[in-house]
Design a protein around this motif. Structure first.
Motif, PDB file in Angstrom:
ATOM      1  N   ILE A  51       0.831  -1.205   0.000  1.00 35.07           N
ATOM      2  CA  ILE A  51       0.000   0.000   0.000  1.00 35.07           C
ATOM      3  C   ILE A  51       0.866   1.257   0.000  1.00 35.07           C
ATOM      4  O   ILE A  51       0.601   2.212  -0.742  1.00 35.07           O
ATOM      5  N   ALA A  52       1.934   1.246   0.814  1.00 34.92           N
ATOM      6  CA  ALA A  52       2.777   2.442   0.933  1.00 34.92           C
ATOM      7  C   ALA A  52       3.566   2.702  -0.344  1.00 34.92           C
ATOM      8  O   ALA A  52       3.630   3.851  -0.819  1.00 34.92           O
ATOM      9  N   VAL A  53       4.182   1.667  -0.916  1.00 38.94           N
ATOM     10  CA  VAL A  53       4.976   1.856  -2.133  1.00 38.94           C
ATOM     11  C   VAL A  53       4.075   2.325  -3.276  1.00 38.94           C
ATOM     12  O   VAL A  53       4.404   3.278  -3.996  1.00 38.94           O
ATOM     13  N   GLY A  54       2.925   1.669  -3.445  1.00 33.22           N
ATOM     14  CA  GLY A  54       2.001   2.083  -4.494  1.00 33.22           C
ATOM     15  C   GLY A  54       1.428   3.463  -4.255  1.00 33.22           C
ATOM     16  O   GLY A  54       1.338   4.292  -5.167  1.00 33.22           O
ATOM     17  N   GLY A  55       1.064   3.728  -2.998  1.00 30.51           N
ATOM     18  CA  GLY A  55       0.478   5.015  -2.669  1.00 30.51           C
ATOM     19  C   GLY A  55       1.449   6.168  -2.784  1.00 30.51           C
ATOM     20  O   GLY A  55       1.083   7.262  -3.243  1.00 30.51           O
ATOM     21  N   CYS A  56       2.702   5.951  -2.377  1.00 29.01           N
ATOM     22  CA  CYS A  56       3.689   7.028  -2.423  1.00 29.01           C
ATOM     23  C   CYS A  56       4.212   7.258  -3.827  1.00 29.01           C
ATOM     24  O   CYS A  56       4.655   8.366  -4.154  1.00 29.01           O
ATOM     25  N   ALA A  57       4.194   6.228  -4.659  1.00 31.56           N
ATOM     26  CA  ALA A  57       4.650   6.404  -6.040  1.00 31.56           C
ATOM     27  C   ALA A  57       3.768   7.405  -6.781  1.00 31.56           C
ATOM     28  O   ALA A  57       4.251   8.177  -7.615  1.00 31.56           O
ATOM     29  N   CYS A  58       2.483   7.408  -6.450  1.00 31.64           N
ATOM     30  CA  CYS A  58       1.546   8.306  -7.135  1.00 31.64           C
ATOM     31  C   CYS A  58       1.852   9.780  -6.882  1.00 31.64           C
ATOM     32  O   CYS A  58       2.021  10.551  -7.831  1.00 31.64           O
ATOM     33  N   PRO A  59       1.945  10.243  -5.608  1.00 29.59           N
ATOM     34  CA  PRO A  59       2.244  11.667  -5.403  1.00 29.59           C
ATOM     35  C   PRO A  59       3.647  12.064  -5.838  1.00 29.59           C
ATOM     36  O   PRO A  59       3.849  13.170  -6.331  1.00 29.59           O
ATOM     37  N   LEU A  60       4.631  11.148  -5.677  1.00 29.92           N
ATOM     38  CA  LEU A  60       5.993  11.471  -6.105  1.00 29.92           C
ATOM     39  C   LEU A  60       6.056  11.628  -7.613  1.00 29.92           C
ATOM     40  O   LEU A  60       6.643  12.568  -8.142  1.00 29.92           O
ATOM     41  N   PHE A  61       5.444  10.697  -8.335  1.00 29.31           N
ATOM     42  CA  PHE A  61       5.404  10.765  -9.787  1.00 29.31           C
ATOM     43  C   PHE A  61       4.592  11.973 -10.247  1.00 29.31           C
ATOM     44  O   PHE A  61       5.007  12.724 -11.134  1.00 29.31           O
ATOM     45  N   SER A  62       3.422  12.170  -9.646  1.00 31.80           N
ATOM     46  CA  SER A  62       2.545  13.275 -10.039  1.00 31.80           C
ATOM     47  C   SER A  62       3.189  14.620  -9.731  1.00 31.80           C
ATOM     48  O   SER A  62       3.030  15.580 -10.491  1.00 31.80           O
ATOM     49  N   ASN A  63       3.936  14.687  -8.619  1.00 33.58           N
ATOM     50  CA  ASN A  63       4.587  15.931  -8.251  1.00 33.58           C
ATOM     51  C   ASN A  63       5.612  16.338  -9.307  1.00 33.58           C
ATOM     52  O   ASN A  63       5.684  17.486  -9.711  1.00 33.58           O
ATOM     53  N   THR A  64       6.429  15.363  -9.747  1.00 28.31           N
ATOM     54  CA  THR A  64       7.407  15.652 -10.787  1.00 28.31           C
ATOM     55  C   THR A  64       6.720  16.114 -12.058  1.00 28.31           C
ATOM     56  O   THR A  64       7.110  17.095 -12.681  1.00 28.31           O
ATOM     57  N   GLY A  65       5.644  15.407 -12.437  1.00 30.44           N
ATOM     58  CA  GLY A  65       4.909  15.778 -13.634  1.00 30.44           C
ATOM     59  C   GLY A  65       4.261  17.144 -13.525  1.00 30.44           C
ATOM     60  O   GLY A  65       4.248  17.908 -14.474  1.00 30.44           O
ATOM     61  N   SER A  66       3.752  17.461 -12.350  1.00 30.18           N
ATOM     62  CA  SER A  66       3.059  18.746 -12.181  1.00 30.18           C
ATOM     63  C   SER A  66       4.004  19.918 -12.323  1.00 30.18           C
ATOM     64  O   SER A  66       3.656  20.947 -12.903  1.00 30.18           O
ATOM     65  N   PHE A  67       5.237  19.780 -11.805  1.00 29.31           N
ATOM     66  CA  PHE A  67       6.204  20.868 -11.928  1.00 29.31           C
ATOM     67  C   PHE A  67       6.629  21.051 -13.379  1.00 29.31           C
ATOM     68  O   PHE A  67       6.829  22.174 -13.831  1.00 29.31           O
TER      69      PHE A  67
END
Length: 260
Positions: free
Chosen positions: A240-256
């Motif tokens: 749950i943690a690896v999958g859940g944290c991958a989303c905001p980390l990936f999305s954060n890079t994309g958003s910037f």
């Protein structure tokens, strides 16, 4: 030997506590600094590739840890596992390696917090990012607070960690939603010309950009397996943690990149 690593520990950590504990190790200073450094090494599109590749690599490592730790829920994670597999010398080397890795994390996060705070409070760091005397003082105070939290009973520690982690989830999520909604530039995702230093930049980003450093925090539940309420919570919390944290980390890079 197994009982020596698990006897006497209170089983107070719920699945929610373990998920938050793992997430605490993965979402920290890396959610902003890693986005900056991975971009500088791999470019806009390459940095996103590095996050995906890093998540896959760490997931393979995590699968091994959570399989063994669920079968043998021991305190200390890699230390008893190393001793079981390779004897006392192997356990000693694994334990020292894990300790050196873990002991560097609080100072890194404390310095990162002061660097963030320097935007609002002047006199903490130099323009080049070097700590000033006041900055050192704030870092020491932060480390003392972290030390005091870790001294508490495991149930108190788990609840405090969970509360802090809710805030740490909310801030990146709000940043991603805000940046994407206010400034969307699909052209920033063009592949051509977006790989700085060639494809090797992706692998530089994995190590030097902080991708692996961000993901390796999944070991929180592994290290505190002896305090888990149920052994199945260990592998579930890692997934749950690896999958859940991958989303905001990936999305954060994309958003910037979308706002660049």
């Amino acid at each position: 030997m197994e009982s020596s690593f698990s006897k006497g520990y209170k089983k107070d950590l719920s699945l929610f506590n373990l998920v938050m504990l793992n997430s605490m190790g993965m979402i920290g200073s890396g959610w902003l600094f890693a986005a900056l450094y991975t971009s500088s090494y791999a470019g806009s599109f390459g940095s996103i590739v590095s996050w995906i590749l890093g998540g896959v690599i760490v997931a393979l490592v995590a699968l091994t840890f959570m399989e063994v730790s669920s079968a043998f829920p021991l305190a200390g994670g890699s230390t008893p596992m190393g001793e079981f597999a390779f004897g006392k010398l192997g356990g000693f080397i694994a334990g020292w390696g894990a300790w050196i890795s873990d002991i560097m994390t609080p100072p890194i996060e404390a310095v990162a917090m002061v660097t963030y705070l320097s935007f609002f409070v002047k006199g903490l760091i130099t323009p080049s990012g070097i700590l000033l005397p006041l900055g050192y003082l704030v870092v020491i105070i932060v480390l003392i607070v972290i030390f005091l939290i870790n001294l508490q009973a495991v149930k108190v520690f788990g609840n405090v960690t969970s509360g802090i982690m809710i805030w740490k989830w909310a801030v990146p999520a709000l940043a991603v939603i805000t940046l994407i909604s206010l400034a969307f530039h699909p052209s920033n995702f063009a592949i051509a010309g977006r790989f700085y230093q060639g494809y090797s930049g992706i692998f530089y980003a994995l190590v030097l950009g902080g991708v692996v450093f961000s993901f390796e925090g999944f070991r929180g539940a592994i290290n505190m397996a002896a305090e888990s309420q149920h052994r199945d919570y260990i592998w579930k919390s890692v997934i749950i943690a690896v999958g859940g944290c991958a989303c905001p980390l990936f999305s954060n890079t994309g958003s910037f990149h979308r706002c660049a």
